[in-house]
Write a protein that holds these residues in place. Structure first.
Motif, mmCIF file in Angstrom:
data_model
loop_
_atom_site.group_PDB
_atom_site.id
_atom_site.type_symbol
_atom_site.label_atom_id
_atom_site.label_comp_id
_atom_site.label_asym_id
_atom_site.label_seq_id
_atom_site.Cartn_x
_atom_site.Cartn_y
_atom_site.Cartn_z
ATOM 1 N N ASP A 157 17.949 -4.089 64.981
ATOM 2 C CA ASP A 157 18.685 -5.212 65.588
ATOM 3 C C ASP A 157 19.509 -5.990 64.565
ATOM 4 O O ASP A 157 20.515 -6.600 64.879
ATOM 5 N N GLN A 158 19.049 -6.034 63.364
ATOM 6 C CA GLN A 158 19.768 -6.920 62.398
ATOM 7 C C GLN A 158 21.264 -6.531 62.354
ATOM 8 O O GLN A 158 21.599 -5.361 62.490
ATOM 9 N N PRO A 159 22.149 -7.477 62.118
ATOM 10 C CA PRO A 159 23.591 -7.146 62.039
ATOM 11 C C PRO A 159 23.879 -6.378 60.729
ATOM 12 O O PRO A 159 23.156 -6.507 59.746
ATOM 13 N N LEU A 160 24.850 -5.572 60.829
ATOM 14 C CA LEU A 160 25.207 -4.757 59.622
ATOM 15 C C LEU A 160 25.898 -5.649 58.588
ATOM 16 O O LEU A 160 26.665 -6.538 58.955
ATOM 17 N N THR A 161 25.538 -5.431 57.340
ATOM 18 C CA THR A 161 26.300 -6.188 56.318
ATOM 19 C C THR A 161 27.494 -5.324 55.897
ATOM 20 O O THR A 161 27.364 -4.119 55.703
ATOM 21 N N THR A 162 28.621 -5.946 55.802
ATOM 22 C CA THR A 162 29.801 -5.116 55.408
ATOM 23 C C THR A 162 29.831 -5.000 53.879
ATOM 24 O O THR A 162 29.471 -5.939 53.163
ATOM 25 N N ALA A 163 30.230 -3.874 53.473
ATOM 26 C CA ALA A 163 30.217 -3.652 51.995
ATOM 27 C C ALA A 163 31.286 -4.532 51.372
ATOM 28 O O ALA A 163 32.400 -4.646 51.909
ATOM 29 N N ARG A 164 31.004 -5.147 50.230
ATOM 30 C CA ARG A 164 32.049 -5.992 49.598
ATOM 31 C C ARG A 164 32.913 -5.129 48.670
ATOM 32 O O ARG A 164 33.939 -5.516 48.173
ATOM 33 N N GLY A 165 32.439 -3.949 48.496
ATOM 34 C CA GLY A 165 33.220 -3.091 47.533
ATOM 35 C C GLY A 165 34.471 -2.561 48.196
ATOM 36 O O GLY A 165 34.713 -2.785 49.387
#
Lengths: 605, 177, 303, 102
Positions: free
Chosen positions: C46-54
């Protein structure tokens, strides 16, 4: 027998050596040697008379049939004896003649060497040995003629003599080669090869004989040769050397049968008359005798042509004795008057009666006054040539001429002259020798018969008709001279200048030759020098200039251009190696593509 | 595999292979380029599987994964801008090399199409592991041995070159020991 | 290889993953409750996806599915039972190794995509580890396949009917276990992906579905490796009494618990010592194992 | 569906891409990647031949093995060179490494 043969040739040579090295006593040694050298020929003569025949020789080139050697037969024995005797007498004479001569040894030695060469010639077996003798005689005669170094004309005369005889000798060589080519051997007695070779042999021998015996038109050298000392003239130019030509004709009688003998005969007849005319025109005593010799030899040619060997040889021997006597007497007069020109000798005979007597005997013999020797021999010739009307007339005319040209100097000698003649040194040996020969010419008339059977040839017969005719001719000649008092000027002038033979030769031989030479020279100058050589020179120069210009502009520019090109090319090349890898890779790809293409093409084709 | 199956596998993977191959040279980031290359060659392994030899395909997959990872590793080490963030243009003469590449590709394609290849239909199975094994140990043993030895030399050489101080153990100029 | 095999493999994958999770709880001493596990998993997803900062975002997003794919393919190779031999390939074992090999790029992509230095470093660390241990893994597989003269896992299992490979080639087993644990990212070899190390390791950035996929993939990997170990070394489904499938399950569970238990017991070894251990010790030993396998094959197995 | 020319065509395109990479890139490693692609294309061709032209020739497969080892080999040596060059010059950019200029 072989020893006698080689002795007769060897002794004179040895005597010459001895005389040459004898120094002051050279003249005595020479006379002794000559007398000694005369013995073997006489022995040979006796043997030949006894029927001895022999040859002794060395095989020079056996494979080709060429050999050198000596031979004993009637003819050679007779000739050898004659030469030996006359030689001995002349040597004795020269002992006195050269009394004052500082170079006497060389003169005497020269004479003796000549004797040896002459013996070699007459005794030769086969034309090759004859040729050797023939050449030696020619050379030695030149040396003897030019003996008197003071006289500037002597060397020129010697050279002229030598050249003339040499030119004639070429005939002998040609004959020899033709004979060898045709017959394969050069021995005596062979038959003449037919066709062209035969012609060459015939003509060659006749020409050689004419040259040596001073027949017209080659007779001028003989008068020139008188420049030599008198013993030389006496020995060479009366008895031996000039006789060689006749000997050659007699020896090669077999080869010359037919038209060559005819030619010889005509030459002899014509020369006899011309010689007489020339003798009449001369104003020098020895030149008169020279002209006479030519004339007498012409008679011998006619004798050989018509009468056969015996007639010619008989006249040869008789003439030798007579002419030698005349020359020896002339020598004495020369010593007394210091010159032989007729002007200087006016009255010389009156001053020296004994020499005058000897001169007269000789003159009478040569003029063919009976009963002297020459009368019988000339009479035989007249008898033999009765068959040939033309030759008979010429012979008779020559006989008349002989009487005339001998009487003229005799009269001059006898007429009282103003000059005083001083006694000649060494007169006694000279007079002795002259007397001996005069005696011989008195006696030789009897030689006819023995000579014929010695040579086993037809005997010379003297018919009363021929005797009468010749005596008539003698009287005619003498009478005409006495009557004419003086030879017409123009005839004398022509005769004196040797019947313009020199001028003729000069005109017909020398002139065209030189003209052609001059033309060729001009041609050479104009065409070759200017045209070809200079032309090529100019051409090459022009070419050189062009090439230089081409060089400067063309090649240099080319070379520099090439260098520049190479420079630029290498610069380009350097840029290819740029160090940047990707360019290498790109080039590799190009390469690979090219290879691929090639393979594809190969596969497709 | 059946011809339909083959086609099904071949076409998409060929497309992926070519596209990823092209993008390898157009991306700025080096890591991405490396992994794109990995993807391209990996998919090529799949094509091998589909076309002919199972063993070769699997081997290709196995080999490529290791190699491409190392490739990426090196690129990150040696490239001036591995992340591709500074927008450096790592190419030169793009147009000309592209033209040449296209020309060569077209040339080869033409050759491929033009020449008539011996069209032997596939009678038996493509050579499987056993056959390849016998081949390697049989006829081509010598060349395989040779290849093996060459690889050994290459490894030794590579290590020596990469060693600090190079072959002679000299301290690298300017660099640390 | 029937059409149903892929689905069977998926079923085994999911079931197996759950079993492995339970084993972990057991080994950790917690009460084994599948329901708690499923609920945690669901919460995770369920947790939201973290977008890659790279910059390479899509690498970051692609890593987990690749990892999962690799794990499943590896699992498909394991021969569970005479009836169900997984995907039957003549070079099954090599494909298994290839699948295992694809874990490395997946982790590298995860690390590089993550963007944060530590995460990238974690990725690189995993690459170093994997290189060091993938080599002995592949060599051991070759050694094991030698007696069977075939690369088919089923054939290898059949060869061990008489004697399991573990007894014939003990050295191979000794080298296999650490490599397997490194690949499965189990401690003490999980230096690159452990939570405590490097701020979460290569997967530190993942949350939500990514994290869930990663966790699933790790468990499937453990299952696949345990199953392959059982198949290659413990003579697979051969056993005196029980039916083959049961034997296979028992052996796999045994190996899995051994690996999990070993992880908890031993401390993590420092990276460079571990690497030098692998390069200087494991690889030469692996070469020795191959030689030994060759010898053994010639002596005993070749007729 | 798929015949030999198709496979060879794909191989040719892949080769082209590799070539583009080799010629277009400035960095040594990118060039090596280009080369890797070209080698991959050659393997593809070989596989194509094995499948459609000479299926029974095991030497084709063997050749692929050789090319595979070659790829690994080429990469290894390439990296070694790049390392030593990098250590000396602090760069692997081909445009800077032009000392061997003519």
């Amino acid at each position: 027998m072989a020893v006698l043969l080689w002795l007769s040739v060897g002794l004179p040579a040895l005597a010459a050596l001895a005389a040459r090295s004898a120094g002051s006593r050279a003249r005595g040694v020479a006379v002794g040697g000559a007398l000694l050298a005369a013995l073997p020929p006489w022995a040979l003569l006796v043997a030949a008379a006894a029927g001895e025949r022999a040859t002794s020789g060395v095989a020079w080139l056996p494979a080709d049939g060429l050999d050198v050697g000596l031979r004993l037969d009637g003819l050679s024995a007779a000739m050898s004896a004659t030469v030996g005797t006359v030689g001995a007498v002349v040597l004795a004479y020269s002992a006195g003649y050269f009394a004052r001569e500082p170079r006497a040894p060389s003169a005497v030695a020269g004479l003796l060497t000549f004797l040896a060469a002459m013996q070699g010639l007459v005794l030769a077996d086969g034309y090759l040995s004859l040729l050797v003798g023939w050449e030696l005689v020619g050379v030695l005669s030149m040396r003897l003629i030019a003996f008197n170094r003071a006289d500037t004309a002597a060397p020129a005369a010697a050279v002229r003599a030598f050249l003339t005889t040499r030119a004639a000798d070429v005939g002998l060589y040609v004959a020899l080669f033709a004979l060898y080519a045709g017959a394969g051997s050069v021995a005596f007695g062979g038959a003449r090869p037919d066709g062209a070779l035969g012609a060459l042999v015939g003509l060659g021998l006749v020409v050689a004989a004419m040259g040596k015996s001073a027949q017209a038109p080659l007779q001028t050298w003989l008068s020139g040769a008188m420049a030599g000392p008198t013993p030389v003239s006496a020995l060479l130019h009366s008895a031996t050397m000039v006789a060689a030509g006749v000997y050659l004709l007699v020896r090669s009688d077999g080869l010359l049968t037919g038209w060559p003998m005819e030619v010889a005969g005509w030459v002899g007849a014509v020369t006899a008359v011309l010689g007489a005319i020339i003798a009449l025109g001369q104003d020098d005593l020895k030149r008169v005798l020279a002209g006479s010799t030519s004339s007498q030899l012409g008679l011998m040619f006619v004798g050989a042509a018509v009468g056969g060997p015996a007639v010619a040889t008989f006249h040869l021997i008789a003439h030798a004795a007579g002419k030698a006597t005349l020359f020896l007497a002339a020598g004495v007069f020369q010593h007394e008057r210091g010159s032989t020109s007729l002007g200087a000798l006016r009255g010389a005979g009156r001053a020296d009666p004994t020499t005058m007597a000897l001169w007269t005997v000789g003159a009478l013999s040569i003029a063919a006054v009976p009963p002297l020797a020459a009368f019988w021999s000339k009479d035989a010739i007249v008898a033999a040539s009765e068959g040939q009307a033309g030759w008979l007339v010429l012979v008779l005319l020559a006989g008349a001429g002989a009487a005339a040209y001998l009487l003229r100097p005799t009269l001059v000698l006898w007429r009282p002259g103003a000059q005083e003649s001083q006694p000649a040194p060494g007169r006694r040996p000279m007079l002795l020798a002259a007397a001996a020969l005069a005696g011989a010419s008195l006696v030789l008339g009897l030689l006819a018969m023995p000579l014929a059977d010695l040579l086993d040839a037809p005997t010379p017969k003297a018919t009363p008709v021929s005797a009468g005719l010749s005596v008539a001719m003698v009287l005619l000649g003498a009478g005409s001279l006495l009557v004419a008092k003086r030879v017409p000027d123009r005839v004398a002038e022509v005769a004196r200048r040797q019947l313009l033979v020199d001028e003729g030769l000069r005109a017909f031989v020398q002139a065209p030759f030189f003209l052609a030479a001059r033309e060729l020279a001009r041609l050479d100058d104009r065409v070759l020098d200017d045209g070809a050589i200079d032309g090529t020179g100019r051409g090459t120069l022009r070419l050189a200039r062009i090439s230089r210009r081409a060089e400067e502009s063309g090649v240099d520019a080319g070379v520099d251009g090439l260098a520049h090109l190479l420079g630029r090319g290498s610069d380009l090349n350097r840029r290819v190696q740029s160090g940047r890898l990707y360019e290498y890779l790109r080039d590799t790809v190009f390469g690979a593509v090219a290879v691929g293409l090639v393979i594809a093409l190969a596969a497709v084709l | 595999m059946s011809s339909l199956g083959t086609a099904l596998v071949f076409w998409p993977s060929a497309a992926i292979m070519l596209v990823t191959g092209l993008y390898v040279f157009r991306t700025a980031s080096m890591a991405r380029a490396g992994l794109l290359l990995l993807a391209s060659l990996g998919v090529e392994g799949l094509i091998f599987l589909a076309l002919a030899s199972e063993f070769l395909g699997v081997l290709q997959l196995l080999m490529m994964s290791g190699e491409m990872v190392i490739m990426t590793f090196f690129m990150v080490m040696f490239m001036p801008d591995p992340g591709g963030l500074m927008g450096m243009d790592m190419t030169h003469e793009k147009r000309r090399s592209a033209a040449l590449a296209v020309a060569v590709a077209v040339g080869l394609a033409v050759v491929a199409v033009v020449t008539d290849w011996p069209a032997q239909t596939l009678n038996g199975e493509a050579p499987d592991v056993r056959q390849i094994g016998f081949e390697v140990m049989g006829r081509s043993m010598f060349s395989f041995l040779f290849a093996g030895i060459t690889i050994l030399f290459a490894m030794v050489g590579g290590t020596l070159l990469a060693k600090h101080g190079g072959r002679l153990g000299l301290p690298a100029p300017g660099g640390d020991r | 290889m029937s059409a149903a095999t892929p689905f069977a493999v998926l079923a085994v994958a999911l079931g197996g993953a759950l079993v492995v999770a339970c084993l972990e709880q057991a080994v950790a001493g917690a009460t084994v409750s599948p329901r708690v596990l499923l609920r945690r998993a669901w919460r995770q997803v369920d947790q939201p996806l973290t977008t890659a900062r790279g910059h390479d975002a899509w690498l970051y997003h692609l890593a987990p599915p690749l990892l999962l794919l690799a794990a499943v393919v590896a699992l498909a190779m394991v021969p569970w039972a005479p009836g169900f031999r997984g995907v039957e390939l003549s070079t099954g074992v090599i494909l298994f190794a290839a699948a295992i090999a694809y874990v490395t790029p997946a982790v590298l992509m995860a690390g590089w995509g993550g963007g944060r230095p530590l995460v990238v470093l974690g990725g690189f660390r995993f690459v170093a580890l994997m290189l060091a241990f993938a080599m002995p893994l592949a060599m051991v597989i070759t050694a094991v396949a030698a007696p069977a003269e075939s690369l088919r896992p089923a054939a290898i299992v059949d060869v061990q009917r008489a004697v399991p490979t573990a007894l014939v080639q003990p050295l191979a087993l000794l080298l296999w276990i650490p490599s397997a644990m490194t690949v499965a990212m189990l401690p003490p070899f999980d230096l690159a992906t452990a939570r405590e190390e490097l701020g979460g390791g290569a997967f530190g950035q993942y949350t939500g579905v990514h994290a869930g996929m990663v966790a699933l993939a790790q468990r499937i990997l453990v299952l696949a490796l345990a199953g392959m170990t059982a198949a290659l070394f413990l003579s697979g489904w051969h056993g005196p009494l029980l039916p083959p499938a049961v034997w296979m399950a028992l052996k796999t569970l045994a190996v899995a618990t051994l690996m999990l238990w070993a992880g908890r017991r031993s401390p993590r070894v420092e990276l460079d010592r571990l690497l030098s251990l692998a390069w200087k010790l494991a690889i030469p030993a692996a070469i020795g194992a191959i030689a030994w396998a060759g010898l053994v094959t010639l002596l005993f197995y070749v007729p | 569906m798929i015949s030999l020319p198709v496979v060879l065509g794909v191989g040719a395109v892949m080769f082209g891409i590799g070539l583009y990479g080799v010629l277009g890139q400035t960095n040594a490693i990118m060039v090596m990647m280009g080369v890797e692609l070209m080698l991959g294309a050659s393997m593809l061709n070989l596989i194509g031949f094995m499948r459609y032209a000479w299926p029974d020739a095991a030497s084709g497969a063997f050749f692929v093995l050789i090319v595979m080892t070659l790829m690994a080999l080429e990469a290894a040596v390439g990296f070694a060179l790049v390392i030593s060059v990098f250590r000396n010059r602090r760069t692997a950019e081909l445009d800077d490494l032009t000392d061997l200029k003519g």
